[in-house]
Design a protein around this motif. Structure first.
Motif, short mmCIF file in Angstrom:
data_model
loop_
_atom_site.label_atom_id
_atom_site.label_comp_id
_atom_site.label_asym_id
_atom_site.label_seq_id
_atom_site.Cartn_x
_atom_site.Cartn_y
_atom_site.Cartn_z
N LEU A 74 29.33 46.26 46.00
CA LEU A 74 30.61 45.63 46.30
C LEU A 74 30.94 44.54 45.29
O LEU A 74 32.09 44.39 44.85
CB LEU A 74 30.55 45.03 47.72
CG LEU A 74 31.87 44.59 48.33
CD1 LEU A 74 32.88 45.72 48.25
CD2 LEU A 74 31.67 44.16 49.77
N PHE B 21 41.66 46.81 50.16
CA PHE B 21 40.52 47.08 51.04
C PHE B 21 40.97 47.58 52.41
O PHE B 21 40.51 48.61 52.89
CB PHE B 21 39.67 45.82 51.19
CG PHE B 21 38.51 46.00 52.12
CD1 PHE B 21 37.37 46.67 51.68
CD2 PHE B 21 38.56 45.52 53.41
CE1 PHE B 21 36.30 46.85 52.53
CE2 PHE B 21 37.49 45.71 54.27
CZ PHE B 21 36.35 46.37 53.83
N GLN C 230 29.69 37.60 62.46
CA GLN C 230 29.41 38.28 61.20
C GLN C 230 28.10 37.78 60.60
O GLN C 230 27.32 38.55 60.03
CB GLN C 230 30.56 38.05 60.22
CG GLN C 230 31.84 38.73 60.66
CD GLN C 230 32.94 38.59 59.64
OE1 GLN C 230 32.80 37.84 58.66
NE2 GLN C 230 34.05 39.28 59.85
N LEU D 137 25.04 40.21 59.66
CA LEU D 137 24.59 40.42 58.29
C LEU D 137 23.27 39.72 57.98
O LEU D 137 22.79 39.75 56.87
CB LEU D 137 25.67 39.94 57.31
CG LEU D 137 27.00 40.68 57.41
CD1 LEU D 137 28.01 40.09 56.45
CD2 LEU D 137 26.80 42.17 57.13
N GLN E 5 31.98 34.61 48.80
CA GLN E 5 30.98 34.22 47.81
C GLN E 5 31.59 34.16 46.42
O GLN E 5 31.39 33.19 45.68
CB GLN E 5 29.84 35.25 47.84
CG GLN E 5 28.60 34.76 47.11
CD GLN E 5 27.58 35.88 46.96
OE1 GLN E 5 27.75 36.93 47.56
NE2 GLN E 5 26.55 35.65 46.18
N ALA E 6 32.37 35.19 46.11
CA ALA E 6 33.02 35.22 44.80
C ALA E 6 33.90 33.99 44.61
O ALA E 6 33.91 33.35 43.56
CB ALA E 6 33.85 36.49 44.65
N LEU F 268 34.21 44.24 43.02
CA LEU F 268 35.07 43.06 43.03
C LEU F 268 35.28 42.53 41.61
O LEU F 268 36.39 42.11 41.24
CB LEU F 268 34.44 41.95 43.90
CG LEU F 268 34.71 42.04 45.40
CD1 LEU F 268 33.91 40.98 46.14
CD2 LEU F 268 36.20 41.85 45.66
N ALA G 15 32.76 42.64 57.69
CA ALA G 15 31.98 41.41 57.54
C ALA G 15 31.41 41.32 56.13
O ALA G 15 31.48 40.27 55.48
CB ALA G 15 30.86 41.39 58.57
N LEU G 16 30.86 42.41 55.67
CA LEU G 16 30.26 42.44 54.34
C LEU G 16 31.32 42.13 53.28
O LEU G 16 31.09 41.35 52.35
CB LEU G 16 29.67 43.84 54.10
CG LEU G 16 28.55 43.95 53.07
CD1 LEU G 16 27.46 42.95 53.37
CD2 LEU G 16 27.97 45.37 53.09
N PHE G 17 32.47 42.72 53.46
CA PHE G 17 33.53 42.53 52.48
C PHE G 17 33.99 41.07 52.42
O PHE G 17 34.06 40.47 51.35
CB PHE G 17 34.71 43.44 52.82
CG PHE G 17 35.87 43.27 51.89
CD1 PHE G 17 35.85 43.83 50.62
CD2 PHE G 17 36.98 42.52 52.26
CE1 PHE G 17 36.91 43.68 49.74
CE2 PHE G 17 38.04 42.35 51.39
CZ PHE G 17 38.01 42.93 50.13
N THR G 18 34.31 40.51 53.59
CA THR G 18 34.80 39.12 53.58
C THR G 18 33.71 38.18 53.06
O THR G 18 34.01 37.19 52.37
CB THR G 18 35.23 38.68 54.98
OG1 THR G 18 34.12 38.79 55.87
CG2 THR G 18 36.37 39.52 55.49
N ALA G 19 32.45 38.49 53.37
CA ALA G 19 31.37 37.64 52.87
C ALA G 19 31.33 37.68 51.34
O ALA G 19 31.23 36.64 50.68
CB ALA G 19 30.04 38.11 53.45
N ALA G 20 31.45 38.89 50.80
CA ALA G 20 31.43 39.03 49.34
C ALA G 20 32.62 38.31 48.71
O ALA G 20 32.50 37.64 47.68
CB ALA G 20 31.45 40.51 48.96
N LEU G 21 33.76 38.42 49.37
CA LEU G 21 34.96 37.77 48.85
C LEU G 21 34.79 36.26 48.86
O LEU G 21 35.15 35.56 47.90
CB LEU G 21 36.17 38.17 49.71
CG LEU G 21 37.52 38.17 49.01
CD1 LEU G 21 37.51 39.11 47.84
CD2 LEU G 21 38.63 38.56 49.98
#
Lengths: 131, 131, 131, 131
Positions: free
Chosen positions: D97, D118, D24, D28, C124-125, D101, C116-122
């Motif tokens: 993270l 990932f 998610q 989070l 956001q980017a 990224l 979840a954290l990863f996809t959220a960061a992705l």
DNA sequence: GTGGTCTAGACCACA
DNA sequence: GTGGTCTAGACCACT
């Protein structure tokens, strides 16, 4: 309405025949952007093959980007990649071919012989281009 | 010399393509009684397929009665079942087709489009005959 | 040897999971030109799905041009489209990711939370790039 | 405001993507007790899917006990089952993270390659735990 | 024994 | 009711 035709003696897998017919239909302008292909179940009935086989053909066409399947609505043709020739020259060529076919039939050639003659001529032309 | 040609994108099994090409060759007079087909290993080399596949094609042609294999000598064409048309009209038709092909290519159609046009015309003619 | 892994809770169709894993394997260099994928029947056994489903995945990969199926021999990886990054930076990134994963696990996050954290960061980017 | 995002190429059914995103979001801390989810018709418009599909997702979330639909008012998040980590460590992980990224993008990896890297790292970690 | 195709029938997601 | 996926099992073409 677009009509499919399966030649079970050609050796070409039925699903591929469907794929090729749609490709040709798009190429020749029989199928245009937004047109709906016959429903999978319709095709399965009319040409007497399993619905899964039709679905396989439609799936491949979708992967090629030619059509898009919309569940609940049907399968639709995407934007056509532009007409290769003007309709005028196209009709002219078509008519020329029809008169030639008439001559061939009048001379007593059956469909098999006509196809043989055509592919032979096509192969010869290709060889000359290579040479 | 008779030359085979395999189109790996057509979907037709290679062994069937060989069979059909011999049948057409006989039909159009490229192959006459007594002609020797290329050796199995020659064909396997030139078209890059397994010798077993070529052997399978030759076996089927033999079962159809079109050719006869003579061990140690090769495979030979049997008597042809009579020419369907006179050589004169045949050449005439061939030439007509060539000029049409020339026009089509000049108009910018590639081989795929030409084939599509041809099969479409053939199908249409067939439908008219039925109707 | 390449190993497949199916997550039956993800909602992604099994055949697509196989496709994506091969695509990623090629992308990351785990699979190189000429490598043989596991046999269809092997995969079907190890991940406990129907051979047809595996075949469907392989067929799609073949249509994408990533692999080539050779009957009687297996399915092989085609030329890879060039490595996206040098092996050095790749290993560096990999190590950075591993240490981060270590921290995350140490903090008590389970796999779901990490994803979840990863996809959220992705996401956001991506949004920042658009903005 | 909570924003949904549908990836139509992922293979995951749209209604499941919505469900997962809410899960998610709760996990989070983006969604907290009492927060109102976007209206069904709003979601249907913004992500371009059928309202029925959104309704199905909300229904499933309600069955899971994560949210409660109040007719005429909207759908609200229930009490969250307790934060798994402190906000501080969470922000720290998030920042780590983000820098990773940034490095990955700077190295020339696109989103697909990053995801591949990932999931590969995640799988490897899982395997090590098993072993 | 390999991959490729077809059939039959079931279930699911979507409009 | 539409397309999409999966299973089960059969047959074929190729090596």
């Amino acid at each position: 309405m677009f009509v499919f035709r399966i030649d079970s003696h050609s050796g070409v897998p039925p699903y591929l025949q469907l794929v090729q017919q749609v490709r040709q239909g798009v190429l020749l302008g029989f199928l245009k952007e937004g047109d709906r292909l016959p429903l999978i179940r319709e095709v399965a009935e009319t040409v007497a093959i399993n619905p899964n086989t039709v679905a396989k053909a439609y799936r491949q066409l979708e992967q090629e980007g030619l059509v898009t399947g919309r569940p609940g609505q049907g399968t639709f043709v995407n934007e056509t990649p532009a007409a290769p020739v003007s309709p005028a020259t196209y009709t002219s060529l078509q008519r020329g071919l029809e008169t030639w076919l008439g001559r061939a039939r009048a001379a007593g050639l059956d469909e098999q012989a006509i196809s043989a003659l055509f592919t032979a001529a096509l192969n010869q032309a290709r060889n000359e281009n290579i040479a």
